[in-house]
Design a protein around this motif. Sequence first.
Motif, PDB file in Angstrom:
ATOM      1  N   PRO A  30      25.507 -24.207 -15.488  1.00  0.00           N
ATOM      2  CA  PRO A  30      24.449 -23.403 -16.107  1.00  0.00           C
ATOM      3  C   PRO A  30      23.086 -24.108 -16.157  1.00  0.00           C
ATOM      4  O   PRO A  30      22.120 -23.535 -16.636  1.00  0.00           O
ATOM      5  CB  PRO A  30      24.979 -23.183 -17.529  1.00  0.00           C
ATOM      6  N   ILE A  31      23.006 -25.314 -15.648  1.00  0.00           N
ATOM      7  CA  ILE A  31      21.806 -26.137 -15.796  1.00  0.00           C
ATOM      8  C   ILE A  31      20.930 -26.073 -14.549  1.00  0.00           C
ATOM      9  O   ILE A  31      21.395 -26.356 -13.442  1.00  0.00           O
ATOM     10  CB  ILE A  31      22.194 -27.619 -16.041  1.00  0.00           C
ATOM     11  N   SER A  32      19.665 -25.760 -14.739  1.00  0.00           N
ATOM     12  CA  SER A  32      18.679 -25.811 -13.655  1.00  0.00           C
ATOM     13  C   SER A  32      18.013 -27.178 -13.671  1.00  0.00           C
ATOM     14  O   SER A  32      17.751 -27.743 -14.732  1.00  0.00           O
ATOM     15  CB  SER A  32      17.599 -24.741 -13.855  1.00  0.00           C
ATOM     16  N   TYR A  33      17.750 -27.687 -12.488  1.00  0.00           N
ATOM     17  CA  TYR A  33      17.042 -28.951 -12.378  1.00  0.00           C
ATOM     18  C   TYR A  33      16.268 -28.982 -11.077  1.00  0.00           C
ATOM     19  O   TYR A  33      16.388 -28.099 -10.236  1.00  0.00           O
ATOM     20  CB  TYR A  33      17.988 -30.145 -12.503  1.00  0.00           C
ATOM     21  N   GLU A  34      15.466 -30.021 -10.928  1.00  0.00           N
ATOM     22  CA  GLU A  34      14.685 -30.214  -9.713  1.00  0.00           C
ATOM     23  C   GLU A  34      15.112 -31.522  -9.063  1.00  0.00           C
ATOM     24  O   GLU A  34      15.178 -32.555  -9.724  1.00  0.00           O
ATOM     25  CB  GLU A  34      13.195 -30.261 -10.088  1.00  0.00           C
ATOM     26  N   ARG A  35      15.477 -31.468  -7.775  1.00  0.00           N
ATOM     27  CA  ARG A  35      15.776 -32.686  -7.002  1.00  0.00           C
ATOM     28  C   ARG A  35      14.447 -33.324  -6.647  1.00  0.00           C
ATOM     29  O   ARG A  35      13.520 -32.624  -6.231  1.00  0.00           O
ATOM     30  CB  ARG A  35      16.420 -32.309  -5.688  1.00  0.00           C
ATOM     31  N   ILE A  36      14.352 -34.628  -6.749  1.00  0.00           N
ATOM     32  CA  ILE A  36      13.127 -35.357  -6.432  1.00  0.00           C
ATOM     33  C   ILE A  36      13.493 -36.475  -5.465  1.00  0.00           C
ATOM     34  O   ILE A  36      14.329 -37.327  -5.786  1.00  0.00           O
ATOM     35  CB  ILE A  36      12.472 -35.952  -7.690  1.00  0.00           C
ATOM     36  N   ARG A  37      12.886 -36.477  -4.278  1.00  0.00           N
ATOM     37  CA  ARG A  37      13.226 -37.458  -3.249  1.00  0.00           C
ATOM     38  C   ARG A  37      11.957 -38.083  -2.673  1.00  0.00           C
ATOM     39  O   ARG A  37      11.008 -37.378  -2.346  1.00  0.00           O
ATOM     40  CB  ARG A  37      14.012 -36.794  -2.138  1.00  0.00           C
ATOM     41  N   LEU A  38      11.962 -39.404  -2.520  1.00  0.00           N
ATOM     42  CA  LEU A  38      10.858 -40.115  -1.877  1.00  0.00           C
ATOM     43  C   LEU A  38      10.887 -39.819  -0.384  1.00  0.00           C
ATOM     44  O   LEU A  38      11.938 -39.909   0.250  1.00  0.00           O
ATOM     45  CB  LEU A  38      10.978 -41.619  -2.105  1.00  0.00           C
ATOM     46  N   VAL A  39       9.727 -39.459   0.168  1.00  0.00           N
ATOM     47  CA  VAL A  39       9.619 -39.174   1.595  1.00  0.00           C
ATOM     48  C   VAL A  39       8.730 -40.239   2.223  1.00  0.00           C
ATOM     49  O   VAL A  39       7.588 -40.447   1.791  1.00  0.00           O
ATOM     50  CB  VAL A  39       9.017 -37.769   1.832  1.00  0.00           C
ATOM     51  N   LEU A  40       9.277 -40.922   3.228  1.00  0.00           N
ATOM     52  CA  LEU A  40       8.552 -41.958   3.961  1.00  0.00           C
ATOM     53  C   LEU A  40       8.411 -41.539   5.418  1.00  0.00           C
ATOM     54  O   LEU A  40       8.939 -40.510   5.824  1.00  0.00           O
ATOM     55  CB  LEU A  40       9.311 -43.284   3.893  1.00  0.00           C
ATOM     56  N   ALA A  53      15.217 -33.979 -12.240  1.00  0.00           N
ATOM     57  CA  ALA A  53      14.591 -33.712 -13.533  1.00  0.00           C
ATOM     58  C   ALA A  53      15.149 -32.394 -14.051  1.00  0.00           C
ATOM     59  O   ALA A  53      15.047 -31.367 -13.379  1.00  0.00           O
ATOM     60  CB  ALA A  53      13.074 -33.629 -13.395  1.00  0.00           C
ATOM     61  N   LEU A  54      15.765 -32.441 -15.214  1.00  0.00           N
ATOM     62  CA  LEU A  54      16.292 -31.232 -15.827  1.00  0.00           C
ATOM     63  C   LEU A  54      15.151 -30.307 -16.221  1.00  0.00           C
ATOM     64  O   LEU A  54      14.075 -30.769 -16.612  1.00  0.00           O
ATOM     65  CB  LEU A  54      17.109 -31.577 -17.075  1.00  0.00           C
ATOM     66  N   ALA A  55      15.386 -29.005 -16.142  1.00  0.00           N
ATOM     67  CA  ALA A  55      14.397 -28.027 -16.586  1.00  0.00           C
ATOM     68  C   ALA A  55      14.455 -27.939 -18.109  1.00  0.00           C
ATOM     69  O   ALA A  55      15.517 -28.078 -18.705  1.00  0.00           O
ATOM     70  CB  ALA A  55      14.684 -26.663 -15.969  1.00  0.00           C
ATOM     71  N   GLY A  56      13.318 -27.738 -18.730  1.00  0.00           N
ATOM     72  CA  GLY A  56      13.275 -27.572 -20.177  1.00  0.00           C
ATOM     73  C   GLY A  56      12.335 -28.566 -20.823  1.00  0.00           C
ATOM     74  O   GLY A  56      11.906 -29.539 -20.193  1.00  0.00           O
ATOM     75  N   ALA A  57      12.019 -28.308 -22.073  1.00  0.00           N
ATOM     76  CA  ALA A  57      11.033 -29.141 -22.775  1.00  0.00           C
ATOM     77  C   ALA A  57      11.561 -29.656 -24.108  1.00  0.00           C
ATOM     78  O   ALA A  57      10.788 -29.911 -25.023  1.00  0.00           O
ATOM     79  CB  ALA A  57       9.752 -28.339 -22.977  1.00  0.00           C
ATOM     80  N   THR A  58      12.864 -29.826 -24.227  1.00  0.00           N
ATOM     81  CA  THR A  58      13.423 -30.337 -25.481  1.00  0.00           C
ATOM     82  C   THR A  58      13.387 -31.864 -25.481  1.00  0.00           C
ATOM     83  O   THR A  58      13.321 -32.495 -24.418  1.00  0.00           O
ATOM     84  CB  THR A  58      14.885 -29.871 -25.656  1.00  0.00           C
ATOM     85  N   PRO A  59      13.455 -32.480 -26.650  1.00  0.00           N
ATOM     86  CA  PRO A  59      13.535 -33.953 -26.695  1.00  0.00           C
ATOM     87  C   PRO A  59      14.752 -34.498 -25.939  1.00  0.00           C
ATOM     88  O   PRO A  59      14.678 -35.553 -25.320  1.00  0.00           O
ATOM     89  CB  PRO A  59      13.632 -34.259 -28.195  1.00  0.00           C
ATOM     90  N   ALA A  60      15.883 -33.769 -25.957  1.00  0.00           N
ATOM     91  CA  ALA A  60      17.081 -34.223 -25.242  1.00  0.00           C
ATOM     92  C   ALA A  60      16.830 -34.250 -23.737  1.00  0.00           C
ATOM     93  O   ALA A  60      17.166 -35.224 -23.054  1.00  0.00           O
ATOM     94  CB  ALA A  60      18.268 -33.310 -25.565  1.00  0.00           C
ATOM     95  N   VAL A  61      16.227 -33.192 -23.206  1.00  0.00           N
ATOM     96  CA  VAL A  61      15.910 -33.130 -21.770  1.00  0.00           C
ATOM     97  C   VAL A  61      14.938 -34.250 -21.414  1.00  0.00           C
ATOM     98  O   VAL A  61      15.105 -34.935 -20.391  1.00  0.00           O
ATOM     99  CB  VAL A  61      15.342 -31.737 -21.400  1.00  0.00           C
ATOM    100  N   ALA A  62      13.929 -34.469 -22.238  1.00  0.00           N
ATOM    101  CA  ALA A  62      12.950 -35.530 -21.971  1.00  0.00           C
ATOM    102  C   ALA A  62      13.625 -36.901 -21.926  1.00  0.00           C
ATOM    103  O   ALA A  62      13.307 -37.727 -21.066  1.00  0.00           O
ATOM    104  CB  ALA A  62      11.839 -35.505 -23.019  1.00  0.00           C
ATOM    105  N   ALA A  63      14.560 -37.153 -22.829  1.00  0.00           N
ATOM    106  CA  ALA A  63      15.257 -38.449 -22.857  1.00  0.00           C
ATOM    107  C   ALA A  63      16.094 -38.657 -21.597  1.00  0.00           C
ATOM    108  O   ALA A  63      16.086 -39.740 -21.004  1.00  0.00           O
ATOM    109  CB  ALA A  63      16.140 -38.539 -24.101  1.00  0.00           C
ATOM    110  N   ILE A  64      16.818 -37.629 -21.172  1.00  0.00           N
ATOM    111  CA  ILE A  64      17.641 -37.749 -19.961  1.00  0.00           C
ATOM    112  C   ILE A  64      16.740 -37.932 -18.741  1.00  0.00           C
ATOM    113  O   ILE A  64      16.983 -38.801 -17.908  1.00  0.00           O
ATOM    114  CB  ILE A  64      18.556 -36.519 -19.799  1.00  0.00           C
ATOM    115  N   ASN A  65      15.693 -37.127 -18.646  1.00  0.00           N
ATOM    116  CA  ASN A  65      14.787 -37.234 -17.499  1.00  0.00           C
ATOM    117  C   ASN A  65      14.144 -38.612 -17.423  1.00  0.00           C
ATOM    118  O   ASN A  65      13.971 -39.160 -16.329  1.00  0.00           O
ATOM    119  CB  ASN A  65      13.721 -36.141 -17.550  1.00  0.00           C
ATOM    120  N   MET A  66      13.792 -39.188 -18.562  1.00  0.00           N
ATOM    121  CA  MET A  66      13.194 -40.528 -18.554  1.00  0.00           C
ATOM    122  C   MET A  66      14.187 -41.553 -18.016  1.00  0.00           C
ATOM    123  O   MET A  66      13.831 -42.410 -17.221  1.00  0.00           O
ATOM    124  CB  MET A  66      12.739 -40.928 -19.951  1.00  0.00           C
ATOM    125  N   ARG A  67      15.446 -41.443 -18.413  1.00  0.00           N
ATOM    126  CA  ARG A  67      16.469 -42.410 -17.980  1.00  0.00           C
ATOM    127  C   ARG A  67      16.721 -42.334 -16.481  1.00  0.00           C
ATOM    128  O   ARG A  67      16.876 -43.357 -15.824  1.00  0.00           O
ATOM    129  CB  ARG A  67      17.762 -42.169 -18.762  1.00  0.00           C
TER     130      ARG A  67
END
Length: 176
Positions: A30-40, A53-67
């Motif tokens: 049920p979770i939407s996210y964005e794949r992020i890949r370095l392109v060289l 990066a998980l979609a959403g603006a909650t503190p929990a999402v921000a903590a996971i995205n930071m990690r």
Amino acid sequence: SSDVCSSDLAFHRPRLGKIGWKRSPARIGPISYERIRLVLGKGFTTVNIDTFALAGATPAVAAINMRVAQQLTTEDWFDCLRGAAAMLGTDGDYDDSYEPKAVRGAFLSVVHNLGGSCGGAHPYWDLEPLTFDLRTGAPVELARWVSPRGMIPSKESDGATTYQRSEEHTSELQSH
């Protein structure tokens, strides 16, 4: 782009090509996210910097995205390639990726894959399973589910996490 690489890469910029991030939408359960890949540039097929990066603006999402975005602000991949070129005369290879693997209830399981061949005596590889609580964003120590008082995480000198019996639990076992 200048936010991806610092000026010390200027010498290699023609060979690296345009450096940027490719973003693409994805889902896991049920979770939407964005794949992020370095392109060289085309010559660097052995570099993989990949996260999400998980979609959403909650503190929990921000903590996971930071990690899971830690490697996006470093140039470890380039240091690895530079080391391999100096020692072996080749670019070597480097992988630092986070991939969501499963969602079960309030928990997200992720695999962190880190490894490469950077010019040393042998390549290295590390797979780190991670579990996050989607309600809080906090990492979950699964060993505590098996034995909440009996196992405590311990960081080893190489950065790996191992588990050992707590002194409290050991003395309880010895008294029985």
